[in-house]
Design a protein around this motif. Structure first.
Motif, mmCIF file in Angstrom:
data_model
loop_
_atom_site.group_PDB
_atom_site.id
_atom_site.type_symbol
_atom_site.label_atom_id
_atom_site.label_comp_id
_atom_site.label_asym_id
_atom_site.label_seq_id
_atom_site.Cartn_x
_atom_site.Cartn_y
_atom_site.Cartn_z
ATOM 1 N N VAL A 196 77.221 1.891 95.325
ATOM 2 C CA VAL A 196 75.989 1.663 95.024
ATOM 3 C C VAL A 196 75.418 2.996 94.671
ATOM 4 C CG1 VAL A 196 73.787 0.949 95.503
ATOM 5 C CG2 VAL A 196 75.879 -0.434 96.068
ATOM 6 N N ALA A 197 75.618 4.112 95.508
ATOM 7 C CA ALA A 197 74.830 5.323 95.401
ATOM 8 C C ALA A 197 75.332 6.067 94.130
ATOM 9 C CB ALA A 197 75.308 6.295 96.696
ATOM 10 N N TYR A 198 76.922 6.086 93.824
ATOM 11 C CA TYR A 198 77.253 6.693 92.618
ATOM 12 C C TYR A 198 76.945 6.147 91.405
ATOM 13 C CZ TYR A 198 80.859 8.775 89.222
ATOM 14 O OH TYR A 198 81.385 9.353 88.448
ATOM 15 N N PHE A 199 77.049 4.974 91.396
ATOM 16 C CA PHE A 199 76.492 4.288 90.259
ATOM 17 C C PHE A 199 75.177 4.156 90.005
ATOM 18 C CE2 PHE A 199 81.184 2.787 90.401
ATOM 19 C CZ PHE A 199 81.619 3.419 89.053
ATOM 20 N N GLY A 200 74.351 4.261 90.985
ATOM 21 C CA GLY A 200 72.906 3.953 91.159
ATOM 22 C C GLY A 200 72.365 5.375 90.581
ATOM 23 N N LEU A 201 72.907 6.368 91.011
ATOM 24 C CA LEU A 201 72.426 7.733 90.962
ATOM 25 C C LEU A 201 72.862 8.631 89.957
ATOM 26 C CD1 LEU A 201 72.130 8.654 94.510
ATOM 27 C CD2 LEU A 201 70.220 7.960 93.280
ATOM 28 N N THR A 202 73.860 8.218 88.974
ATOM 29 C CA THR A 202 74.543 8.777 88.059
ATOM 30 C C THR A 202 74.194 7.982 86.612
ATOM 31 O OG1 THR A 202 76.556 8.116 88.418
ATOM 32 C CG2 THR A 202 76.011 9.967 89.801
ATOM 33 N N ASP A 203 74.776 8.597 85.570
ATOM 34 C CA ASP A 203 74.729 7.759 84.329
ATOM 35 C C ASP A 203 76.139 6.977 83.934
ATOM 36 O OD1 ASP A 203 76.049 9.989 83.723
ATOM 37 O OD2 ASP A 203 74.650 10.468 81.958
#
Length: 229
Positions: A29-36
């Motif tokens: 969730v953090a990776y795909f939520g905080l990056t494009d």
């Protein structure tokens, strides 16, 4: 038929697995939520997490049997060699025999230490490349191969314990031999040995890994899923 009650007390196998799954979900969730970054293929996102979860689970539920010091050293050496062979076969480790002063090993890698943030399981990817060798740290591969090495270690100790001789035990242990072949084939598939299978290389290596873990955890002729003393 024996049954086992799930116990989610701190420190239990179930607790560790639940914590790992929660951490993996939060990382996704953090990776795909905080990056494009976007998900182009769900299996490429999920397979690395399968490797990590299954590998950790197998280690948690396997306890090497009691053995003498010589047997532990021999089994440890074989297990370490097993992991190194897989690392070389899959390209995590490589030595350039043609390297030399002013020479080139024919690879266009950027030399030095690099850290790349990618999808959880694939990253953080750490690499070190020199003119003589390269070392790649891909989390799911490293964790998976270390788990296999641990299972091989436990299996070899179990073979020496129950067989009349250690050599006979190891030679007749199908669950030791087949996972090495299966995992090697999976790694070679990742190297696209057969061009037509290249699009399915991750599927092949994941299937080989699961077969290897399954056979080393539930060994033919072994009583129970745990390697108890």
């Amino acid at each position: 038929m024996s049954t086992r009650t799930l116990e989610f007390r701190p420190g239990s196998e179930e607790w560790w697995l639940a914590s790992l799954l929660a951490a993996e979900l939060l990382a996704l969730v953090a990776y795909f939520g905080l990056t494009d970054a976007g998900i182009t293929g769900p299996r490429y996102v999920l397979y690395p997490l399968v490797w990590i979860t299954v590998g950790v689970w197998a280690v948690l539920r396997t306890s090497p049997p009691v053995a003498n010091e010589r047997a532990r050293w021999v089994a440890g050496g074989v297990a370490a060699g097993y992991v190194l062979v897989l690392a070389f076969l899959t390209g995590l480790l490589a030595i350039y025999l043609s390297s030399g002063a002013g020479g080139s090993h024919g690879h266009s890698h950027v030399h030095g230490l690099q850290v790349t943030m990618t999808s959880p399981g694939w990253g953080p990817r750490i690499s070190y490349v020199s003119h003589a060798f390269h070392v790649y740290f891909v989390p799911f591969r490293v964790i998976g191969y270390l788990a296999l090495g641990y299972l091989v270690y436990a299996t070899l100790l179990d073979a020496t314990r129950v067989a009349l001789s250690g050599v006979v035990g190891i030679a007749t242990c199908l669950s030791c031999a087949f996972p090495l072949v299966a995992s090697a084939l999976g790694g070679l598939g990742g190297a696209a040995v057969m061009g037509g299978l290249a699009p399915y290389s991750l599927d092949i290596s994941t299937a080989a890994f699961l077969v290897a873990v399954g056979l080393l955890t539930w060994r033919p002729g072994h009583r129970g899923g745990h390697s108890a003393p």
